[in-house]
Design an enzyme around this catalytic site. Sequence first.
Site, short mmCIF file in Angstrom:
data_model
loop_
_atom_site.label_atom_id
_atom_site.label_comp_id
_atom_site.label_asym_id
_atom_site.label_seq_id
_atom_site.Cartn_x
_atom_site.Cartn_y
_atom_site.Cartn_z
N ARG A 75 -72.90 -75.59 -22.45
CA ARG A 75 -72.32 -76.74 -23.26
C ARG A 75 -71.61 -77.83 -22.35
O ARG A 75 -71.63 -78.98 -22.81
CB ARG A 75 -71.39 -76.11 -24.35
N GLU A 112 -65.01 -60.04 -18.98
CA GLU A 112 -64.07 -58.95 -19.78
C GLU A 112 -64.78 -57.68 -19.46
O GLU A 112 -64.31 -56.62 -19.23
CB GLU A 112 -64.19 -59.32 -21.16
#
Length: 192
Positions: A75, A112
Site C-alpha cells: 500500500r 508475529e
Amino acid sequence: MSNATSLAPADAPLNAAEFVKSQIRTVPDWPQPGVQFRDITPLLQQPKAMRVLIDLFVLRYIDAKLDYIAGLDARGFIIGPILAFELNLGFIPIRKVGKLPYRTVAESYHLEYGTATVEIHEDACGPGDRVVLIDDLIATGGTMMAGKKLLERLGALVVEGAAIIDLPDLGGARLLREAGLPLYTVTEFGGH
C-alpha cells in the site's frame, strides 16, 4: 444546466486528519478473529478524501529538500508515487522478496508468526540521498524498520517515516522512534 457540483463551505473538512480518519473503514475479525482491520480503500475511492490526504503529505514535505519517496510493498506503492509526483521527486519501491528484477539488497524481519523479507534494488539511491519512507499504517513497525535499514545500507538518510494510520497499541511507532526514526502519521486507531 451544468453537471458540476459546488461544495458549500460546510462540506469542506474543518480538520483534515479527522476527515481522513472518517474515510477509513474498520473490518472486524479480518484476516483473523480479534483483528480490527483498518481498510483504506474507501479513502482511496473518494477523490476529495484522496486529495486531502495527499495534500497533508505534500504540505509536510514541500520544503524538506528530499531526493526520493520510498514506498513499502504494497500500500506504500499507492500513496508513495503520487506523493513523489506531487513533490517532483523519484520513487523507490521496497518490495517483498523475489519481486524486483535487478540486483537487490534484502532485509528480513520478524512477524508475529515467522519472518518476512523485503528487498530494494542495489542502485535505488546512494550516499547522502534524503528519503521519506511511506506506508499505509504502522502496526508492529517491522516492515518500516526493514525499509529504513535497507535505505541506510545504501547510504541514504531516512528523514522520516510516514503513514496514514498509527496503531499505537501494537508498539511499532514507539519502536521506530526509539531506533531514531522520526515519524509522521495522519491519524491513529487504538486497539488492534
